[in-house]
Write a protein that holds these residues in place. Structure first.
Motif, mmCIF file in Angstrom:
data_model
loop_
_atom_site.group_PDB
_atom_site.id
_atom_site.type_symbol
_atom_site.label_atom_id
_atom_site.label_comp_id
_atom_site.label_asym_id
_atom_site.label_seq_id
_atom_site.Cartn_x
_atom_site.Cartn_y
_atom_site.Cartn_z
ATOM 1 N N SER A 83 0.833 -1.206 0.000
ATOM 2 C CA SER A 83 0.000 0.000 0.000
ATOM 3 C C SER A 83 0.863 1.250 0.000
ATOM 4 C CB SER A 83 -0.920 0.023 1.228
ATOM 5 O OG SER A 83 -1.716 -1.138 1.287
ATOM 6 N N THR A 84 0.437 2.247 -0.756
ATOM 7 C CA THR A 84 1.110 3.542 -0.776
ATOM 8 C C THR A 84 0.070 4.655 -0.820
ATOM 9 O OG1 THR A 84 1.266 3.464 -3.201
ATOM 10 C CG2 THR A 84 3.194 2.725 -1.952
ATOM 11 N N VAL A 85 0.449 5.820 -0.314
ATOM 12 C CA VAL A 85 -0.322 7.039 -0.521
ATOM 13 C C VAL A 85 0.265 7.710 -1.754
ATOM 14 C CG1 VAL A 85 -0.941 9.305 0.391
ATOM 15 C CG2 VAL A 85 -0.898 7.316 1.913
ATOM 16 N N GLU A 86 -0.520 7.739 -2.843
ATOM 17 C CA GLU A 86 -0.032 8.242 -4.121
ATOM 18 C C GLU A 86 -0.006 9.767 -4.179
ATOM 19 O OE1 GLU A 86 0.332 5.841 -7.421
ATOM 20 O OE2 GLU A 86 1.302 5.289 -5.530
ATOM 21 N N ASP A 87 -0.949 10.403 -3.499
ATOM 22 C CA ASP A 87 -1.059 11.858 -3.606
ATOM 23 C C ASP A 87 -1.933 12.390 -2.484
ATOM 24 O OD1 ASP A 87 -0.618 14.374 -4.586
ATOM 25 O OD2 ASP A 87 -1.752 14.121 -6.439
ATOM 26 N N ARG A 88 -1.730 13.649 -2.140
ATOM 27 C CA ARG A 88 -2.578 14.380 -1.190
ATOM 28 C C ARG A 88 -2.925 15.710 -1.848
ATOM 29 N NH1 ARG A 88 -1.778 13.051 4.393
ATOM 30 N NH2 ARG A 88 -1.872 15.256 4.918
ATOM 31 N N VAL A 89 -4.197 15.922 -2.118
ATOM 32 C CA VAL A 89 -4.647 17.123 -2.823
ATOM 33 C C VAL A 89 -5.530 17.936 -1.890
ATOM 34 C CG1 VAL A 89 -5.900 18.032 -4.813
ATOM 35 C CG2 VAL A 89 -4.575 15.912 -5.037
ATOM 36 N N GLU A 90 -5.115 19.148 -1.609
ATOM 37 C CA GLU A 90 -5.903 20.050 -0.769
ATOM 38 C C GLU A 90 -6.695 21.000 -1.663
ATOM 39 O OE1 GLU A 90 -3.671 22.563 1.848
ATOM 40 O OE2 GLU A 90 -5.274 22.548 3.355
ATOM 41 N N LYS A 91 -8.002 21.009 -1.489
ATOM 42 C CA LYS A 91 -8.873 21.867 -2.288
ATOM 43 C C LYS A 91 -9.481 22.926 -1.378
ATOM 44 C CE LYS A 91 -9.838 18.798 -6.121
ATOM 45 N NZ LYS A 91 -10.838 18.431 -7.158
ATOM 46 N N VAL A 92 -9.194 24.177 -1.753
ATOM 47 C CA VAL A 92 -9.631 25.317 -0.951
ATOM 48 C C VAL A 92 -10.701 26.085 -1.720
ATOM 49 C CG1 VAL A 92 -8.883 27.450 0.174
ATOM 50 C CG2 VAL A 92 -7.352 25.471 0.101
ATOM 51 N N GLY A 93 -11.719 26.543 -1.028
ATOM 52 C CA GLY A 93 -12.743 27.359 -1.661
ATOM 53 C C GLY A 93 -13.929 26.569 -2.162
ATOM 54 N N GLN A 94 -14.074 25.310 -1.720
ATOM 55 C CA GLN A 94 -15.259 24.550 -2.087
ATOM 56 C C GLN A 94 -16.496 25.164 -1.426
ATOM 57 O OE1 GLN A 94 -14.842 21.529 -4.104
ATOM 58 N NE2 GLN A 94 -12.898 22.588 -4.316
ATOM 59 N N LYS A 95 -17.654 24.969 -2.041
ATOM 60 C CA LYS A 95 -18.887 25.509 -1.456
ATOM 61 C C LYS A 95 -19.129 24.971 -0.059
ATOM 62 C CE LYS A 95 -21.355 26.415 -5.793
ATOM 63 N NZ LYS A 95 -22.561 26.091 -6.614
ATOM 64 N N SER A 96 -18.758 23.702 0.144
ATOM 65 C CA SER A 96 -18.989 23.086 1.449
ATOM 66 C C SER A 96 -17.797 23.216 2.383
ATOM 67 C CB SER A 96 -19.315 21.591 1.259
ATOM 68 O OG SER A 96 -18.255 20.935 0.587
ATOM 69 N N GLY A 97 -16.761 23.962 1.959
ATOM 70 C CA GLY A 97 -15.584 24.150 2.804
ATOM 71 C C GLY A 97 -14.358 23.484 2.217
ATOM 72 N N ASN A 98 -13.230 23.686 2.853
ATOM 73 C CA ASN A 98 -11.967 23.124 2.382
ATOM 74 C C ASN A 98 -11.928 21.619 2.655
ATOM 75 O OD1 ASN A 98 -11.342 25.790 1.838
ATOM 76 N ND2 ASN A 98 -10.182 26.038 3.750
ATOM 77 N N ILE A 99 -11.286 20.869 1.740
ATOM 78 C CA ILE A 99 -11.170 19.426 1.903
ATOM 79 C C ILE A 99 -9.772 18.976 1.526
ATOM 80 C CG2 ILE A 99 -13.622 18.976 1.464
ATOM 81 C CD1 ILE A 99 -12.868 18.087 -1.371
ATOM 82 N N LEU A 100 -9.389 17.814 2.019
ATOM 83 C CA LEU A 100 -8.133 17.175 1.671
ATOM 84 C C LEU A 100 -8.463 15.799 1.085
ATOM 85 C CD1 LEU A 100 -4.976 16.997 1.820
ATOM 86 C CD2 LEU A 100 -5.296 15.906 4.061
ATOM 87 N N ILE A 101 -8.005 15.525 -0.142
ATOM 88 C CA ILE A 101 -8.245 14.239 -0.793
ATOM 89 C C ILE A 101 -6.937 13.443 -0.763
ATOM 90 C CG2 ILE A 101 -8.963 13.058 -2.891
ATOM 91 C CD1 ILE A 101 -10.481 15.574 -3.686
ATOM 92 N N VAL A 102 -6.983 12.293 -0.123
ATOM 93 C CA VAL A 102 -5.826 11.410 -0.045
ATOM 94 C C VAL A 102 -6.062 10.242 -0.991
ATOM 95 C CG1 VAL A 102 -4.429 9.920 1.433
ATOM 96 C CG2 VAL A 102 -5.360 12.071 2.339
ATOM 97 N N LYS A 103 -5.158 10.073 -1.946
ATOM 98 C CA LYS A 103 -5.281 9.014 -2.946
ATOM 99 C C LYS A 103 -4.403 7.841 -2.530
ATOM 100 C CE LYS A 103 -6.414 12.083 -6.786
ATOM 101 N NZ LYS A 103 -7.724 11.467 -7.063
ATOM 102 N N GLU A 104 -5.039 6.717 -2.258
ATOM 103 C CA GLU A 104 -4.335 5.524 -1.805
ATOM 104 C C GLU A 104 -4.345 4.454 -2.899
ATOM 105 O OE1 GLU A 104 -6.431 4.330 1.678
ATOM 106 O OE2 GLU A 104 -5.753 6.031 2.888
#
Length: 339
Positions: A154-175
């Motif tokens: 298993s690896t964490v391929e990427d971490r994408v932080e998205k700012v300014g979403q209508k529902s607030g900021n989120i962090l997407i972790v791609k495994e």
């Protein structure tokens, strides 16, 4: 809910109860000579957004762990899903597609190491304490069997932080996980885990996508507390949104939340019910809207072309909960299906 058109399976109605014998989920696929595992190993591309995002694309160091497919744990999944024929489970019995979620469980995590939401505390970014399963891709390369000794990388391929979403900021972790039997790569799983701020919790006001295309085949069911409890126990999942009603209200949910993997697994099971000659090769899915305990759900889909299908789970009002595309290979003879 759209009125289903006649099922492609002549022996079944277009809408059926989601109950089938274990043997119908167990045929071993025969790969065509043109099948290439490398065609299904690339990561899913991120959806475009007008909001800003930052990415840390350096993969993590791989984590290697081991497990064994045992008959008791396969029996546990069959009983949880109300599937008959458990007496036939023995060494060499094929593992149905999607049932790998009952293995490689976090037994090493102590209860004292769990965070407020029930997940391991070391798994949580302090800025984004709330977690949800966003979707993923399953590539089935070689069948698994009871008695197999497995290795997962298993690896964490990427971490994408998205700012300014209508529902607030989120962090997407791609495994990404690769499951091997000896030196044979059997399954690749890619999944997106979404972490949310306190200020971006589910409010219940988000409008979902309404399904428009008619279903060619479907099954109806309802998820009660007994099923959700059993699936949480079976997968060693202590996320409180699946069993703790007061906590669900704290996160903004209207009730106990049905597990995303459970819905996805049952979509595969519904497909197999109506297409016993088709063996899944690649499933891409997105979790779009929460489903709550005791809500009615329709699981089904329609053909997009030869060996390609659109699958979805939807509420009684047509709101899409899970959207998926599935590619398959077709068994050539009845004998292959029964092996």
């Amino acid at each position: 809910t759209p009125t289903p058109t006649p099922s492609p399976s002549p022996s079944l109605p277009s809408t059926a109860p989601l109950s089938l014998p274990l043997s119908s989920l167990q045929h071993t696929p025969t790969r065509s000579s043109s099948f290439s595992p490398t065609a299904f190993t690339s990561s899913s591309s991120s959806s475009s957004s007008s909001s800003s995002s930052s990415s840390s694309s350096q993969p993590s160091s791989p984590v290697i762990d081991h497990d064994r497919i045992t008959a008791p744990r396969m029996l546990g999944m069959a009983s949880t899903l109300d599937i008959k024929g458990q007496e036939k489970v023995r060494e060499g019995t094929p593992l149905p597609h999607g049932w790998h979620w009952g293995f490689f469980l976090p037994y090493n995590v102590l209860t004292s190491e769990l965070g407020e939401d029930g997940h391991p505390s070391h798994d949580v970014d302090p800025k984004y304490p709330h977690r949800m399963w966003g979707g993923g891709k399953l590539s089935f390369l070689s069948p698994l069997f009871v008695g197999d000794n497995l290795k997962r990388v298993s690896t964490v391929e990427d971490r994408v932080e998205k700012v300014g979403q209508k529902s607030g900021n989120i962090l997407i972790v791609k495994e990404r996980s690769e499951i091997f039997r000896d030196d044979t790569l059997c399954l690749i799983e890619e999944r997106d885990i979404i972490y949310k701020e306190h200020t971006s919790l589910y409010s219940g006001s988000e409008s979902g996508t309404i399904a428009k295309d008619p279903l060619q085949f479907s099954s109806r069911m309802k998820f009660d507390s007994k099923l959700l409890f059993r699936f949480s126990a079976l997968t060693f999942n202590s996320h409180r949104i699946h069993y703790d009603y007061p906590y669900c209200l704290e996160e903004g949910y209207a009730g106990i939340v049905v597990h995303g993997p459970l819905l996805t697994l049952l979509l595969l099971q519904t497909f197999t019910l109506f297409h016993p000659r088709e063996s899944p090769v690649c499933l891409k899915y997105r979790l779009l809207h929460p489903l709550f305990e005791d809500e009615d759900v329709v699981l089904g889909g329609h053909a997009l072309g030869p060996n390609e299908f659109s699958l979805r789970a939807e509420k009684a009002d047509g709101t899409v909960i899970v959207s998926a595309t599935l590619t398959t290979v077709t068994s050539d003879t009845e004998d292959e299906l029964e092996e």
